[in-house]
Design a protein around this motif. Sequence first.
Motif, PDB file in Angstrom:
ATOM      1  N   MET A   1      -3.013  -5.008 -12.527  1.00 54.67           N
ATOM      2  CA  MET A   1      -3.211  -6.186 -11.714  1.00 54.67           C
ATOM      3  C   MET A   1      -1.924  -7.015 -11.636  1.00 54.67           C
ATOM      4  N   LYS A   2      -1.282  -7.213 -12.801  1.00 56.35           N
ATOM      5  CA  LYS A   2      -0.037  -7.982 -12.826  1.00 56.35           C
ATOM      6  C   LYS A   2       1.034  -7.294 -11.991  1.00 56.35           C
ATOM      7  N   LYS A   3       1.058  -5.971 -12.066  1.00 55.93           N
ATOM      8  CA  LYS A   3       2.049  -5.191 -11.323  1.00 55.93           C
ATOM      9  C   LYS A   3       1.847  -5.379  -9.813  1.00 55.93           C
ATOM     10  N   ASN A   4       0.591  -5.330  -9.355  1.00 56.90           N
ATOM     11  CA  ASN A   4       0.284  -5.513  -7.937  1.00 56.90           C
ATOM     12  C   ASN A   4       0.640  -6.922  -7.470  1.00 56.90           C
ATOM     13  N   LEU A   5       0.358  -7.898  -8.290  1.00 55.73           N
ATOM     14  CA  LEU A   5       0.679  -9.276  -7.956  1.00 55.73           C
ATOM     15  C   LEU A   5       2.191  -9.467  -7.853  1.00 55.73           C
ATOM     16  N   LEU A   6       2.922  -8.886  -8.798  1.00 55.32           N
ATOM     17  CA  LEU A   6       4.378  -8.972  -8.786  1.00 55.32           C
ATOM     18  C   LEU A   6       4.957  -8.305  -7.533  1.00 55.32           C
ATOM     19  N   LEU A   7       4.450  -7.133  -7.179  1.00 52.84           N
ATOM     20  CA  LEU A   7       4.898  -6.441  -5.963  1.00 52.84           C
ATOM     21  C   LEU A   7       4.584  -7.262  -4.714  1.00 52.84           C
ATOM     22  N   PHE A   8       3.400  -7.858  -4.662  1.00 58.10           N
ATOM     23  CA  PHE A   8       3.028  -8.690  -3.523  1.00 58.10           C
ATOM     24  C   PHE A   8       3.960  -9.893  -3.397  1.00 58.10           C
ATOM     25  N   LEU A   9       4.231 -10.576  -4.503  1.00 58.95           N
ATOM     26  CA  LEU A   9       5.118 -11.747  -4.470  1.00 58.95           C
ATOM     27  C   LEU A   9       6.538 -11.351  -4.082  1.00 58.95           C
ATOM     28  N   LEU A  10       7.013 -10.230  -4.570  1.00 60.79           N
ATOM     29  CA  LEU A  10       8.343  -9.751  -4.211  1.00 60.79           C
ATOM     30  C   LEU A  10       8.415  -9.452  -2.712  1.00 60.79           C
ATOM     31  N   PHE A  11       7.438  -8.726  -2.185  1.00 57.74           N
ATOM     32  CA  PHE A  11       7.412  -8.400  -0.759  1.00 57.74           C
ATOM     33  C   PHE A  11       7.329  -9.674   0.083  1.00 57.74           C
ATOM     34  N   PHE A  12       6.482 -10.603  -0.317  1.00 60.25           N
ATOM     35  CA  PHE A  12       6.304 -11.861   0.418  1.00 60.25           C
ATOM     36  C   PHE A  12       7.590 -12.675   0.421  1.00 60.25           C
ATOM     37  N   SER A  13       8.287 -12.748  -0.707  1.00 63.86           N
ATOM     38  CA  SER A  13       9.532 -13.527  -0.773  1.00 63.86           C
ATOM     39  C   SER A  13      10.631 -12.881   0.060  1.00 63.86           C
ATOM     40  N   ILE A  14      10.686 -11.559   0.122  1.00 62.50           N
ATOM     41  CA  ILE A  14      11.686 -10.874   0.954  1.00 62.50           C
ATOM     42  C   ILE A  14      11.429 -11.167   2.425  1.00 62.50           C
ATOM     43  N   SER A  15      10.177 -11.159   2.853  1.00 54.36           N
ATOM     44  CA  SER A  15       9.882 -11.424   4.265  1.00 54.36           C
ATOM     45  C   SER A  15      10.186 -12.869   4.633  1.00 54.36           C
ATOM     46  N   ILE A  16      10.029 -13.804   3.711  1.00 53.36           N
ATOM     47  CA  ILE A  16      10.377 -15.196   3.985  1.00 53.36           C
ATOM     48  C   ILE A  16      11.880 -15.338   4.161  1.00 53.36           C
ATOM     49  N   VAL A  17      12.665 -14.708   3.301  1.00 48.40           N
ATOM     50  CA  VAL A  17      14.124 -14.757   3.413  1.00 48.40           C
ATOM     51  C   VAL A  17      14.572 -14.130   4.732  1.00 48.40           C
ATOM     52  N   ALA A  18      13.964 -13.001   5.109  1.00 47.60           N
ATOM     53  CA  ALA A  18      14.344 -12.318   6.345  1.00 47.60           C
ATOM     54  C   ALA A  18      14.053 -13.181   7.560  1.00 47.60           C
ATOM     55  N   GLN A  19      13.027 -14.020   7.512  1.00 49.68           N
ATOM     56  CA  GLN A  19      12.702 -14.892   8.630  1.00 49.68           C
ATOM     57  C   GLN A  19      13.771 -15.959   8.825  1.00 49.68           C
ATOM     58  N   ASN A  20      14.515 -16.283   7.802  1.00 46.19           N
ATOM     59  CA  ASN A  20      15.554 -17.309   7.893  1.00 46.19           C
ATOM     60  C   ASN A  20      16.871 -16.756   8.409  1.00 46.19           C
ATOM     61  N   LYS A  21      16.980 -15.449   8.566  1.00 41.00           N
ATOM     62  CA  LYS A  21      18.240 -14.839   8.978  1.00 41.00           C
ATOM     63  C   LYS A  21      18.110 -14.254  10.372  1.00 41.00           C
ATOM     64  N   LYS A  22      19.094 -14.585  11.216  1.00 38.78           N
ATOM     65  CA  LYS A  22      19.175 -13.993  12.553  1.00 38.78           C
ATOM     66  C   LYS A  22      20.520 -13.304  12.665  1.00 38.78           C
ATOM     67  N   VAL A  23      20.529 -12.155  13.339  1.00 40.41           N
ATOM     68  CA  VAL A  23      21.727 -11.335  13.455  1.00 40.41           C
ATOM     69  C   VAL A  23      22.000 -11.065  14.928  1.00 40.41           C
ATOM     70  N   ALA A  24      23.282 -11.012  15.270  1.00 36.70           N
ATOM     71  CA  ALA A  24      23.712 -10.635  16.621  1.00 36.70           C
ATOM     72  C   ALA A  24      24.831  -9.609  16.489  1.00 36.70           C
ATOM     73  N   THR A  25      24.802  -8.600  17.329  1.00 37.19           N
ATOM     74  CA  THR A  25      25.836  -7.564  17.282  1.00 37.19           C
ATOM     75  C   THR A  25      26.654  -7.505  18.570  1.00 37.19           C
ATOM     76  N   ASN A  26      26.356  -8.370  19.503  1.00 40.31           N
ATOM     77  CA  ASN A  26      27.076  -8.333  20.775  1.00 40.31           C
ATOM     78  C   ASN A  26      27.668  -9.690  21.137  1.00 40.31           C
ATOM     79  N   GLY A  27      28.130 -10.411  20.138  1.00 44.78           N
ATOM     80  CA  GLY A  27      28.832 -11.664  20.406  1.00 44.78           C
ATOM     81  C   GLY A  27      30.157 -11.374  21.103  1.00 44.78           C
TER      82      GLY A  27
END
Length: 180
Positions: A1-27
Amino acid sequence: MKKNLLLFLLFFSISIVAQNKKVATNGTIFFEASVPFFEAVEAKNNKVYSAINTKNGSIYFEVYISLFQFERSLMQDHFNTNYMESHKFPKAYFKGVIENFSINDLSTSPNQYYIKGRISIHGVSKNIRVTASVFKTVQNAIVIQSKFALNTDDFKIEIPSLVSNKISKTVNVTLYTNFH
């Protein structure tokens, strides 16, 4: 149970960080170092990589020097070989922050901001601070536009005396990037 909770929190925190980043390759970066009454010295690069963190305003740009396109191929060859030595210094970088940036303050009308940070060109780094227009498009993309000047001496870019009266040491730079 602890392992699943830890994996869920890790995945959730990564998706929050990714939402704060925008990338452009054709500036786009355009520069001009022309002198009146002589041939225009100007080039454009449409393959500028950039990233912005919308939470804290940090920003990054990376450009391959050899991808600058000149009207004349001979000028492009001289630029890469004699001035920028793109075989030794293939990229230019900028890493900095948009001062007082808040994603919530952006609208479709441009706001003026200062961007400060460290630029590295030709193996030399320098702190700079420039103004930029920043706004959101109707499609919710973030656009950054800036015009600023750099000096070739600051980056140890040598202009041979034979052509020094035909090329300005002041390089006017125009930057445009659109973060989708």
